[in-house]
Design an enzyme around this catalytic site. Structure first.
Site, PDB file in Angstrom:
ATOM      1  N   HIS A  87      21.203  48.230  19.290  1.00  0.00           N
ATOM      2  CA  HIS A  87      22.031  48.385  18.102  1.00  0.00           C
ATOM      3  C   HIS A  87      23.452  48.715  18.527  1.00  0.00           C
ATOM      4  O   HIS A  87      23.654  49.410  19.524  1.00  0.00           O
ATOM      5  CB  HIS A  87      21.482  49.531  17.225  1.00  0.00           C
ATOM      6  CG  HIS A  87      21.965  49.462  15.831  1.00  0.00           C
ATOM      7  ND1 HIS A  87      23.163  50.011  15.444  1.00  0.00           N
ATOM      8  CD2 HIS A  87      21.432  48.883  14.727  1.00  0.00           C
ATOM      9  CE1 HIS A  87      23.329  49.775  14.156  1.00  0.00           C
ATOM     10  NE2 HIS A  87      22.306  49.096  13.697  1.00  0.00           N
TER      11      HIS A  87
ATOM     12  N   ASP B 191      14.394  46.846  12.400  1.00  0.00           N
ATOM     13  CA  ASP B 191      13.726  45.559  12.226  1.00  0.00           C
ATOM     14  C   ASP B 191      12.496  45.374  13.094  1.00  0.00           C
ATOM     15  O   ASP B 191      11.764  44.400  12.922  1.00  0.00           O
ATOM     16  CB  ASP B 191      14.708  44.419  12.539  1.00  0.00           C
ATOM     17  CG  ASP B 191      15.778  44.337  11.488  1.00  0.00           C
ATOM     18  OD1 ASP B 191      15.447  44.561  10.319  1.00  0.00           O
ATOM     19  OD2 ASP B 191      16.937  44.069  11.833  1.00  0.00           O
TER      20      ASP B 191
HETATM   21  N1  CMC Z   1      17.464  42.580  24.553  1.00  0.00           N
HETATM   22  C1  CMC Z   1      17.956  42.519  25.832  1.00  0.00           C
HETATM   23  N2  CMC Z   1      19.190  42.952  26.173  1.00  0.00           N
HETATM   24  C2  CMC Z   1      19.973  43.449  25.200  1.00  0.00           C
HETATM   25  C3  CMC Z   1      19.540  43.531  23.864  1.00  0.00           C
HETATM   26  C4  CMC Z   1      18.228  43.079  23.559  1.00  0.00           C
HETATM   27  N3  CMC Z   1      17.759  43.132  22.304  1.00  0.00           N
HETATM   28  N4  CMC Z   1      20.507  44.066  23.092  1.00  0.00           N
HETATM   29  C5  CMC Z   1      21.540  44.294  23.923  1.00  0.00           C
HETATM   30  N5  CMC Z   1      21.210  43.935  25.185  1.00  0.00           N
HETATM   31  C6  CMC Z   1      22.053  44.083  26.387  1.00  0.00           C
HETATM   32  C7  CMC Z   1      23.147  43.012  26.425  1.00  0.00           C
HETATM   33  O1  CMC Z   1      22.733  41.870  27.151  1.00  0.00           O
HETATM   34  C8  CMC Z   1      24.278  43.755  27.094  1.00  0.00           C
HETATM   35  O2  CMC Z   1      24.030  43.779  28.465  1.00  0.00           O
HETATM   36  P1  CMC Z   1      25.312  43.738  29.487  1.00  0.00           P
HETATM   37  O3  CMC Z   1      26.097  44.978  29.202  1.00  0.00           O
HETATM   38  O4  CMC Z   1      24.657  43.722  30.832  1.00  0.00           O
HETATM   39  O5  CMC Z   1      26.051  42.476  29.161  1.00  0.00           O
HETATM   40  C9  CMC Z   1      24.124  45.204  26.590  1.00  0.00           C
HETATM   41  O6  CMC Z   1      22.729  45.336  26.268  1.00  0.00           O
HETATM   42  C10 CMC Z   1      24.962  45.521  25.364  1.00  0.00           C
HETATM   43  O7  CMC Z   1      24.714  44.536  24.379  1.00  0.00           O
HETATM   44  P2  CMC Z   1      25.826  43.931  23.425  1.00  0.00           P
HETATM   45  O8  CMC Z   1      25.376  42.608  22.920  1.00  0.00           O
HETATM   46  O9  CMC Z   1      27.169  44.011  24.090  1.00  0.00           O
HETATM   47  O10 CMC Z   1      25.792  45.025  22.263  1.00  0.00           O
HETATM   48  P3  CMC Z   1      26.255  44.821  20.784  1.00  0.00           P
HETATM   49  O11 CMC Z   1      26.536  46.171  20.261  1.00  0.00           O
HETATM   50  O12 CMC Z   1      27.333  43.803  20.701  1.00  0.00           O
HETATM   51  O13 CMC Z   1      24.946  44.188  20.081  1.00  0.00           O
HETATM   52  C11 CMC Z   1      22.990  43.883  18.825  1.00  0.00           C
HETATM   53  C12 CMC Z   1      24.085  44.860  19.241  1.00  0.00           C
HETATM   54  C13 CMC Z   1      22.150  44.516  17.703  1.00  0.00           C
HETATM   55  C14 CMC Z   1      23.601  42.585  18.261  1.00  0.00           C
HETATM   56  C15 CMC Z   1      22.107  43.548  20.057  1.00  0.00           C
HETATM   57  O14 CMC Z   1      21.509  44.733  20.529  1.00  0.00           O
HETATM   58  C16 CMC Z   1      21.052  42.503  19.757  1.00  0.00           C
HETATM   59  O15 CMC Z   1      21.320  41.298  19.822  1.00  0.00           O
HETATM   60  N6  CMC Z   1      19.783  42.950  19.407  1.00  0.00           N
HETATM   61  C17 CMC Z   1      18.757  42.027  19.013  1.00  0.00           C
HETATM   62  C18 CMC Z   1      18.962  41.653  17.550  1.00  0.00           C
HETATM   63  C19 CMC Z   1      18.569  42.771  16.612  1.00  0.00           C
HETATM   64  O16 CMC Z   1      17.523  43.386  16.739  1.00  0.00           O
HETATM   65  N7  CMC Z   1      19.439  42.994  15.602  1.00  0.00           N
HETATM   66  C20 CMC Z   1      19.176  43.967  14.540  1.00  0.00           C
HETATM   67  C21 CMC Z   1      20.172  45.072  14.502  1.00  0.00           C
HETATM   68  S1  CMC Z   1      19.603  46.395  13.406  1.00  0.00           S
HETATM   69  C22 CMC Z   1      19.677  45.708  11.834  1.00  0.00           C
HETATM   70  C23 CMC Z   1      21.040  45.554  11.339  1.00  0.00           C
HETATM   71  O17 CMC Z   1      21.782  46.560  11.275  1.00  0.00           O
HETATM   72  O18 CMC Z   1      21.393  44.432  10.914  1.00  0.00           O
END
Ligand code: CMC
Length: 427
Positions: A305, A362
């Site tokens: 998240h 989720d």
């Molecule tokens: N599985 C594997 N690696 C992950 C994941 C995951 N679900 N989420 C983040 N990472 C890694 C990512 O690859 C990155 O690694 P690095 O720093 O080595 O590049 C690091 O963790 C940080 O991730 P980010 O994408 O820069 O973080 P963000 O804050 O931009 O993304 C997120 C947050 C929710 C989009 C992401 O965690 C994700 O894609 N999760 C899966 C989708 C999901 O479950 N979304 C629901 C969110 S809760 C409901 C809502 O509020 O809508």
């Protein structure tokens, strides 16, 4: 004078006020930065930017805290109802008994849709994704309810807010009914907000529908868990759309479109599809390895998240609600075992620990929603239904703010500099 933040740019020093909220990190007020320095800040994804002032919802992502108007989400999920939480979000305080009864009565009396809208549904293909239908139908409300689109009039704003909250279950249930080819059901004012939604979704005109109290309670709690979540992508979309003076129905349709994406509201659908693909616990390690592999775009859906760097407090409530639903319906789902095991393996893996990736709201919601009988395509629709109250409350807060301006971010331009047009036969 309060705290000041110092910045040196272009050989000169500047000071910017540091503003304090009631709780949470301070913010540096850089509104004068461009005028004084001729420079912008650069923050794609808004990871360090507060886009507005708000008194609705507070999140402490490190501690896993979520408060609505100061009340912890766990307490609201346990003791409140979705209608009461909606009143709280809209009005700032918990209602008295009479205030709650009046609010529930008002919402109940706005649940019917203009009859002409039923024909609007018939323009969609039967296999349309219900989120596509939601975007269209909610946007179309502005063509039906002209008497509540003057955003400068607080009474119009109030009526459109009530209409949106009240009609969303009817719209969502009709999207479902359309996809399965069953007749639309009109709302039944005897039922609660949530009971009514369940009946319009799963009932048929040929039979009396009995709402199962445990399912109604679980569904209502799921709505509470999704009611608002600070300045997330869809809420920011609603605010940005609303900042231009667009009508509320159009703004909420924009929020629904944003919520649809798999990184946001679409994650519950994606999480359940992922659990189905994994299938049995023996295949989990393979998917964990894929999630860790930078060359593989696969991510563990329902994990991680932007704000929570700890267990999402909504996921905790979701897990206990799941057990209650299984018990009430006397069912079980092998995917629950797979999910529990996946969580266990991921949380003990240094990759997820270092990046502070925990289950989010989720991760378990899809399993509950399927146990209740919803197809995966409806999951994000339910999220949109519940989040409508947050969107509407945030939109109202923004419009009521006398300092409100149109949202207009700037950019770091990296394209070609000025050049002269060359006629096509000379290129
Ligand atoms: N599985 C594997 N690696 C992950 C994941 C995951 N679900 N989420 C983040 N990472 C890694 C990512 O690859 C990155 O690694 P690095 O720093 O080595 O590049 C690091 O963790 C940080 O991730 P980010 O994408 O820069 O973080 P963000 O804050 O931009 O993304 C997120 C947050 C929710 C989009 C992401 O965690 C994700 O894609 N999760 C899966 C989708 C999901 O479950 N979304 C629901 C969110 S809760 C409901 C809502 O509020 O809508």
């Amino acid at each position: 004078m309060g705290d000041q933040a110092k910045l040196s740019a272009g050989g000169a020093d500047f000071e910017y006020p540091v503003l304090k909220g009631s709780v949470g990190p301070d913010v540096i007020d850089i509104r004068k930065l461009y005028g004084q320095t001729g420079k912008f800040t650069f923050d794609p994804g808004f990871t360090s930017t507060a886009s507005c002032e708000s008194a609705l919802t507070y999140i402490d992502g490190d501690e896993g805290v979520l408060l609505h108007r100061g009340y912890p989400i766990g307490q609201l999920a346990e003791h409140s109802s979705f209608m009461e939480t909606s009143y709280l979000l809209l009005n700032g305080e918990l209602p008295s008994k009479d205030e709650l009864a009046t609010f529930e009565n008002t919402i109940t009396r706005h649940t019917m849709l203009h009859e002409q809208l039923a024909t609007f549904y018939r323009g969609f293909r039967r296999d349309a994704h219900p989120m596509a239908i939601m975007c269209g139908v909610v946007g179309a409300l502005s063509a039906f309810y002209h008497d509540s689109t003057d955003i400068a009039d607080p009474e119009h704003r109030k009526i459109s807010s009530h209409r949106l909250i009240a009609k969303m279950p009817t719209i969502a249930a009709m999207a479902y009914k359309y996809s399965v080819g069953q007749p639309f059901l009109y709302p039944d004012n005897k039922l609660s907000y949530t009971g009514n939604f369940l009946r319009m979704t799963f009932g048929v005109p040929a039979e009396e529908y009995e709402v199962i109290p445990a399912v109604e309670k679980a569904m209502d709690r799921i709505f509470i868990l999704h009611a608002d979540h600070e300045q997330n992508a869809s809420t920011s979309t609603v605010r940005l759309a609303g900042s231009s003076g667009a009508n509320p129905f159009a703004c909420i349709a924009a929020g629904i479109a944003c919520l649809w994406g798999p990184a946001h509201g679409g994650a519950n659908e994606a999480a359940l599809n992922m659990l189905k693909e994994i299938g049995t616990p023996d295949r989990i390690q393979h998917y964990i390895d894929r999630a860790k592999d930078k060359s593989d775009p696969f991510r563990l859906m329902g994990f991680g998240h932007r704000v929570y760097k700890n267990y999402d407090p909504r996921a905790t409530v979701m897990q206990s609600t799941l057990r209650e639903v299984f018990e009430a319906l006397n069912v079980t789902d092998p995917l629950f075992e797979t999910a529990l095991r996946l969580e266990e393996i991921a949380l003990s893996d240094p990759y997820f620990a270092e990046k502070k990736l925990f289950p989010n709201v989720d991760f378990y919601s899809g399993i509950i929603l399927s146990a209740i009988g919803f197809p995966t395509t409806m999951f994000t629709v339910l999220f949109a239904l519940a989040r409508t109250v947050g969107w509407v409350a945030q939109w109202n807060e923004m419009i009521s703010d006398p300092g409100q301006k149109i949202g207009r971010p700037r950019q770091l331009y990296t394209g070609p500099t000025q050049r002269d047009y060359v006629p096509v036969d000379k290129r």
